[in-house]
Design a protein around this motif. Sequence first.
Motif, PDB file in Angstrom:
ATOM      1  N   ARG A  91       0.898  -1.239  -0.032  1.00  0.00           N
ATOM      2  CA  ARG A  91      -0.184   0.031  -0.099  1.00  0.00           C
ATOM      3  C   ARG A  91       0.913   1.121  -0.131  1.00  0.00           C
ATOM      4  O   ARG A  91       2.011   1.409   0.744  1.00  0.00           O
ATOM      5  CB  ARG A  91      -0.827  -0.062   1.111  1.00  0.00           C
ATOM      6  N   ALA A  92       0.451   2.097  -0.628  1.00  0.00           N
ATOM      7  CA  ALA A  92       1.143   3.445  -0.651  1.00  0.00           C
ATOM      8  C   ALA A  92       0.766   4.479   0.412  1.00  0.00           C
ATOM      9  O   ALA A  92      -0.319   4.712   0.491  1.00  0.00           O
ATOM     10  CB  ALA A  92       0.954   4.325  -2.088  1.00  0.00           C
ATOM     11  N   GLN A  93       1.548   4.615   1.475  1.00  0.00           N
ATOM     12  CA  GLN A  93       1.000   5.661   2.605  1.00  0.00           C
ATOM     13  C   GLN A  93       2.566   6.105   3.032  1.00  0.00           C
ATOM     14  O   GLN A  93       3.587   5.450   2.899  1.00  0.00           O
ATOM     15  CB  GLN A  93       0.630   4.680   3.624  1.00  0.00           C
ATOM     16  N   LEU A  94       2.233   7.487   3.500  1.00  0.00           N
ATOM     17  CA  LEU A  94       3.632   8.043   3.895  1.00  0.00           C
ATOM     18  C   LEU A  94       3.887   7.461   5.289  1.00  0.00           C
ATOM     19  O   LEU A  94       3.036   7.329   6.260  1.00  0.00           O
ATOM     20  CB  LEU A  94       3.064   9.569   4.064  1.00  0.00           C
ATOM     21  N   PRO A  95       5.394   7.430   5.317  1.00  0.00           N
ATOM     22  CA  PRO A  95       5.676   6.962   6.778  1.00  0.00           C
ATOM     23  C   PRO A  95       5.903   8.269   7.523  1.00  0.00           C
ATOM     24  O   PRO A  95       5.717   9.508   7.159  1.00  0.00           O
ATOM     25  CB  PRO A  95       6.960   6.267   6.617  1.00  0.00           C
ATOM     26  N   SER A  96       6.201   8.093   8.889  1.00  0.00           N
ATOM     27  CA  SER A  96       6.462   9.148   9.668  1.00  0.00           C
ATOM     28  C   SER A  96       7.785   9.832   9.023  1.00  0.00           C
ATOM     29  O   SER A  96       8.739   9.339   8.435  1.00  0.00           O
ATOM     30  CB  SER A  96       6.787   8.661  11.068  1.00  0.00           C
ATOM     31  N   PRO A  97       7.786  11.188   9.464  1.00  0.00           N
ATOM     32  CA  PRO A  97       8.851  12.044   8.726  1.00  0.00           C
ATOM     33  C   PRO A  97      10.246  11.568   9.244  1.00  0.00           C
ATOM     34  O   PRO A  97      11.404  11.758   8.603  1.00  0.00           O
ATOM     35  CB  PRO A  97       8.585  13.484   9.360  1.00  0.00           C
ATOM     36  N   GLU A  98      10.532  10.934  10.397  1.00  0.00           N
ATOM     37  CA  GLU A  98      11.706  10.286  10.769  1.00  0.00           C
ATOM     38  C   GLU A  98      12.265   8.893  10.141  1.00  0.00           C
ATOM     39  O   GLU A  98      13.287   8.662  10.394  1.00  0.00           O
ATOM     40  CB  GLU A  98      11.739  10.362  12.457  1.00  0.00           C
ATOM     41  N   ALA A  99      11.209   8.368   9.496  1.00  0.00           N
ATOM     42  CA  ALA A  99      11.552   7.133   9.035  1.00  0.00           C
ATOM     43  C   ALA A  99      12.466   7.156   7.901  1.00  0.00           C
ATOM     44  O   ALA A  99      12.547   8.011   6.982  1.00  0.00           O
ATOM     45  CB  ALA A  99      10.028   6.422   8.345  1.00  0.00           C
ATOM     46  N   GLU A 100      13.288   6.200   7.791  1.00  0.00           N
ATOM     47  CA  GLU A 100      14.412   6.073   6.741  1.00  0.00           C
ATOM     48  C   GLU A 100      14.009   5.591   5.353  1.00  0.00           C
ATOM     49  O   GLU A 100      15.076   5.526   4.622  1.00  0.00           O
ATOM     50  CB  GLU A 100      15.838   5.569   7.289  1.00  0.00           C
ATOM     51  N   SER A 101      12.872   4.994   5.596  1.00  0.00           N
ATOM     52  CA  SER A 101      12.444   4.030   4.357  1.00  0.00           C
ATOM     53  C   SER A 101      10.876   4.214   4.411  1.00  0.00           C
ATOM     54  O   SER A 101      10.375   4.724   5.116  1.00  0.00           O
ATOM     55  CB  SER A 101      12.792   2.655   4.219  1.00  0.00           C
ATOM     56  N   GLY A 102      10.265   3.585   3.212  1.00  0.00           N
ATOM     57  CA  GLY A 102       8.889   3.657   3.307  1.00  0.00           C
ATOM     58  C   GLY A 102       8.196   4.351   2.265  1.00  0.00           C
ATOM     59  O   GLY A 102       6.832   4.538   2.262  1.00  0.00           O
ATOM     60  N   ARG A 103       8.819   5.045   1.381  1.00  0.00           N
ATOM     61  CA  ARG A 103       8.158   6.005   0.562  1.00  0.00           C
ATOM     62  C   ARG A 103       8.167   5.626  -0.971  1.00  0.00           C
ATOM     63  O   ARG A 103       7.678   6.294  -1.885  1.00  0.00           O
ATOM     64  CB  ARG A 103       9.032   7.393   0.627  1.00  0.00           C
ATOM     65  N   GLY A 104       8.796   4.292  -1.194  1.00  0.00           N
ATOM     66  CA  GLY A 104       8.655   3.909  -2.496  1.00  0.00           C
ATOM     67  C   GLY A 104       7.391   3.915  -3.377  1.00  0.00           C
ATOM     68  O   GLY A 104       7.470   4.340  -4.545  1.00  0.00           O
ATOM     69  N   LEU A 105       6.290   3.011  -2.669  1.00  0.00           N
ATOM     70  CA  LEU A 105       5.063   3.269  -3.458  1.00  0.00           C
ATOM     71  C   LEU A 105       4.511   4.740  -3.279  1.00  0.00           C
ATOM     72  O   LEU A 105       3.622   5.015  -4.452  1.00  0.00           O
ATOM     73  CB  LEU A 105       4.257   2.390  -2.770  1.00  0.00           C
ATOM     74  N   VAL A 106       4.755   5.533  -2.488  1.00  0.00           N
ATOM     75  CA  VAL A 106       4.281   6.897  -2.626  1.00  0.00           C
ATOM     76  C   VAL A 106       4.969   7.508  -3.835  1.00  0.00           C
ATOM     77  O   VAL A 106       4.255   8.227  -4.526  1.00  0.00           O
ATOM     78  CB  VAL A 106       4.673   7.715  -1.406  1.00  0.00           C
ATOM     79  N   LEU A 107       6.260   7.462  -4.111  1.00  0.00           N
ATOM     80  CA  LEU A 107       6.851   7.720  -5.342  1.00  0.00           C
ATOM     81  C   LEU A 107       6.323   7.197  -6.496  1.00  0.00           C
ATOM     82  O   LEU A 107       6.150   8.062  -7.641  1.00  0.00           O
ATOM     83  CB  LEU A 107       8.349   7.387  -5.264  1.00  0.00           C
ATOM     84  N   VAL A 108       6.099   5.953  -6.583  1.00  0.00           N
ATOM     85  CA  VAL A 108       5.534   5.204  -7.766  1.00  0.00           C
ATOM     86  C   VAL A 108       4.136   5.826  -7.954  1.00  0.00           C
ATOM     87  O   VAL A 108       3.676   6.144  -8.900  1.00  0.00           O
ATOM     88  CB  VAL A 108       5.252   3.605  -7.480  1.00  0.00           C
ATOM     89  N   ASP A 109       3.337   5.961  -6.858  1.00  0.00           N
ATOM     90  CA  ASP A 109       2.033   6.744  -6.856  1.00  0.00           C
ATOM     91  C   ASP A 109       1.981   8.122  -7.619  1.00  0.00           C
ATOM     92  O   ASP A 109       1.155   8.384  -8.533  1.00  0.00           O
ATOM     93  CB  ASP A 109       1.316   6.858  -5.494  1.00  0.00           C
ATOM     94  N   ALA A 110       2.938   8.691  -7.352  1.00  0.00           N
ATOM     95  CA  ALA A 110       3.171  10.163  -8.013  1.00  0.00           C
ATOM     96  C   ALA A 110       3.913  10.205  -9.123  1.00  0.00           C
ATOM     97  O   ALA A 110       3.577  10.904 -10.283  1.00  0.00           O
ATOM     98  CB  ALA A 110       4.342  10.953  -7.021  1.00  0.00           C
ATOM     99  N   LEU A 111       4.550   9.117  -9.791  1.00  0.00           N
ATOM    100  CA  LEU A 111       5.290   9.176 -10.825  1.00  0.00           C
ATOM    101  C   LEU A 111       4.475   8.251 -12.043  1.00  0.00           C
ATOM    102  O   LEU A 111       4.567   8.803 -13.145  1.00  0.00           O
ATOM    103  CB  LEU A 111       6.632   8.574 -10.753  1.00  0.00           C
ATOM    104  N   ALA A 112       3.705   7.628 -11.638  1.00  0.00           N
ATOM    105  CA  ALA A 112       2.789   6.556 -12.738  1.00  0.00           C
ATOM    106  C   ALA A 112       1.568   7.248 -13.126  1.00  0.00           C
ATOM    107  O   ALA A 112       1.020   7.948 -12.177  1.00  0.00           O
ATOM    108  CB  ALA A 112       2.746   5.241 -12.279  1.00  0.00           C
ATOM    109  N   ASP A 113       0.922   7.045 -14.031  1.00  0.00           N
ATOM    110  CA  ASP A 113      -0.379   7.327 -14.323  1.00  0.00           C
ATOM    111  C   ASP A 113      -1.205   6.411 -13.764  1.00  0.00           C
ATOM    112  O   ASP A 113      -2.537   7.058 -13.129  1.00  0.00           O
ATOM    113  CB  ASP A 113      -0.553   7.177 -16.111  1.00  0.00           C
TER     114      ASP A 113
END
Length: 157
Positions: A91-113
């Motif tokens: 699932r694409a969900q924003l991690p806490s601001p302190e997290a060092e990972s967990g943004r991959g699907l958020v990026l995919v969601d932003a970049l893909a149609d």
Amino acid sequence: MNEETSTPIRNFSVQLSPTPRGARLARLLATERLRAWELPLDPAEHIVAELAANAATHGRVPGRDFRLTLYVVADTLRIEVTDTRGDSAPRAQLPSPEAESGRGLVLVDALADKWGVAPGLPPRKTVWAEIRIDRSAADRVPEKQPGERTRYQPIGR
């Protein structure tokens, strides 16, 4: 006389080890395939990197590889990464601001149609993303002046 004009479907598929090295190789092979097809690398290169990294990190099952598939139909590039952890749906969900990972699907969601997850034959799942191809961007290279945002200029002009 009945003539049919068909658009060729370009495709590429490779099986890779679910390791950081396999994820890196997925990105490199996808980049070379897109170059061979004379298609823009951005944002496909980033999407492949994120999906392959997820397959190597979260979809990893020792002894089971993941598969990268690229295909182009008309003006759409579809990227698919199939792993053997069908029990874990991403699932694409924003991690806490302190997290060092967990943004991959958020990026995919932003970049893909479009993107999504499709179940496969157990124990597989496929995470896919689609991008509309801007063929006019295929013959451009970035031209950047110090302190400026990136501008694109056609090659040879």
